[in-house]
Design a protein around this motif. Structure first.
Motif, PDB file in Angstrom:
ATOM      1  N   ASP A  46       4.144   9.354  10.712  1.00  0.00           N
ATOM      2  CA  ASP A  46       4.499   8.000  10.132  1.00  0.00           C
ATOM      3  C   ASP A  46       5.568   7.669  11.111  1.00  0.00           C
ATOM      4  O   ASP A  46       5.999   7.995  12.254  1.00  0.00           O
ATOM      5  CB  ASP A  46       5.479   8.264   8.828  1.00  0.00           C
ATOM      6  N   ASN A 181       0.184   5.657   2.586  1.00  0.00           N
ATOM      7  CA  ASN A 181       1.622   6.002   2.061  1.00  0.00           C
ATOM      8  C   ASN A 181       1.462   7.785   1.762  1.00  0.00           C
ATOM      9  O   ASN A 181       2.700   8.310   1.564  1.00  0.00           O
ATOM     10  CB  ASN A 181       2.080   5.239   1.181  1.00  0.00           C
ATOM     11  N   GLY A 260       0.192   0.984   5.891  1.00  0.00           N
ATOM     12  CA  GLY A 260       0.913   1.621   4.609  1.00  0.00           C
ATOM     13  C   GLY A 260       2.437   1.000   4.563  1.00  0.00           C
ATOM     14  O   GLY A 260       2.998   1.208   5.700  1.00  0.00           O
ATOM     15  N   LYS A 262       5.015   1.922   3.220  1.00  0.00           N
ATOM     16  CA  LYS A 262       6.254   2.693   3.378  1.00  0.00           C
ATOM     17  C   LYS A 262       6.175   3.667   4.788  1.00  0.00           C
ATOM     18  O   LYS A 262       7.296   3.995   5.201  1.00  0.00           O
ATOM     19  CB  LYS A 262       6.090   3.898   2.170  1.00  0.00           C
ATOM     20  N   THR A 263       5.004   3.913   5.310  1.00  0.00           N
ATOM     21  CA  THR A 263       4.975   4.666   6.514  1.00  0.00           C
ATOM     22  C   THR A 263       4.784   3.911   7.452  1.00  0.00           C
ATOM     23  O   THR A 263       5.155   4.554   8.833  1.00  0.00           O
ATOM     24  CB  THR A 263       3.617   5.774   6.210  1.00  0.00           C
TER      25      THR A 263
END
Ligand code: BGC
Length: 345
Positions: A46, A181, A260, A262-263
């Protein structure tokens, strides 16, 4: 670049199932099973360099055997639906099993996803092959089929090849469920799809024959938007299916990008196929997956590259017919861009 294999499990009949581990120069890992020629894991870093497994799957062979959602599998002989399981080829009528509402779905009761494939390493690639006997699941012709996986830089490349001894129909895809994510719902993932039109479906998810513009509908992903933005709309292209379960007519390449939230991990998808089914895990049964993760409604999205659903009954669309002595070839790539967030909106 490295390829190795590990025993993954043993089938009830004693057949050993291996997990093939393909690692690229940056340490991105793809794990592929002999069972269903299935992508079990794709592990990429990530934005902070932490490894994230971006596809759903199971830790055990038993998970795959009892699973009913085609998670990560190679789907064939005919991915997606054939209306009422009926088609005609060379003047002969065929009737396949009905396993999805009134339709035939994803190759039948025992499709390619439920077979143990023969696998061998060739250089940096792993080639999965099988012979699908004449009449398997009602399809004509003895089909020799190969699916090859390899890393090409940061892309996992899937190459399909097939030959038949009698005219037949074929529509192959990979049914990976992506969650960039790693877990949770994908509603906040950003998605962009190069498609101006889509195949309109009836309430059974069978094409009506109309190719409608995406413009002004929930199907418009020409500019980045979140998966959840229009997935809950009251429109006939999403409402009856509980979200996206529809085929886009690909109009540009690469045909899709998703990130994603979040990542910051992005997947860029490309293919030489004419269509892609966006499926947002609307009917994914609540269950435990790898490492005890919770899977269920909207916990992933699939970009299933394919010929259009039911195209065998729509001669005006790209044809899924594979003639005797012809060689079928196709590819799909999923490229991972990690460790940086791109400005997309
Ligand atoms: C189909 C969905 C189905 C899913 C899992 C998708 O390709 O279009 O309707 O629920 O596969 O079986």
């Amino acid at each position: 670049m490295d390829v190795s294999r590990q025993l993954f499990g043993i089938m009830p009949d004693g057949t050993e199932v291996f997990c093939w581990i393909l690692t690229n120069e940056k340490g991105f890992i793809a794990k592929i099973l002999d069972y269903g020629a299935t992508i079990q894991s794709i592990i990429v870093p990530d934005k902070n360099g932490e490894p994230v497994d971006v596809v759903l799957g199971y830790d055990t062979l038993e998970g795959y055997i009892s699973g009913d959602c085609y998670i990560g599998a190679t789907v064939g002989r005919f991915a997606n639906r054939i209306k009422k399981g009926r088609f005609e080829l060379n003047g002969e009528k065929y009737e396949l099993c009905i396993n999805n509402g009134p339709n035939h779905l994803h190759g039948g009761e025992k499709g390619f996803d439920r077979c143990v494939w023969s696998a061998k390493q060739i250089g940096e690639k792993v080639v999965f092959s099988r012979t699908s006997p004449d009449g398997e699941e009602g399809y004509p012709g003895k089909l020799e089929v190969k699916v090859t996986f390899c890393w090409e830089g940061d892309s996992i490349k899937i190459e399909y090849e097939a030959e038949t001894d009698r005219d037949t129909i074929l529509n192959l895809t990979n049914h990976s469920y992506f969650n960039l994510n790693g877990e949770g719902k994908v509603d906040e993932h950003l998605l962009q799809i190069e498609a101006d039109r889509y195949t309109v479906c009836d309430e059974n998810c069978t094409p009506t024959g109309e190719l409608a513009p995406v413009e002004g509908t929930a199907m418009d992903f020409r500019n980045f938007k979140t998966i959840g933005k229009d997935a809950y709309n009251d429109e006939p292209c999403v409402k009856p299916f509980g979200g996206y379960d529809a085929n886009f007519v690909i109009s540009g390449h690469p045909f899709a990008k998703a990130t994603g939230d979040k990542t910051g991990i992005t997947v860029v998808a490309d293919t030489d196929q004419p269509g892609v089914q966006l499926y947002t895990a609307n009917a994914l049964t609540e269950q435990k997956g790898k490492g005890g993760a919770d899977y269920g409604f909207r916990s992933a999205f699939c970009l299933e590259t394919q010929h259009f659903p039911d195209c065998v009954n729509h001669p005006e669309w790209p044809s899924p017919i594979l003639r005797k002595d012809e060689k079928f070839r196709s590819f799909t790539t999923y490229t991972f861009i990690c460790g940086r967030t791109e400005k997309q909106m």
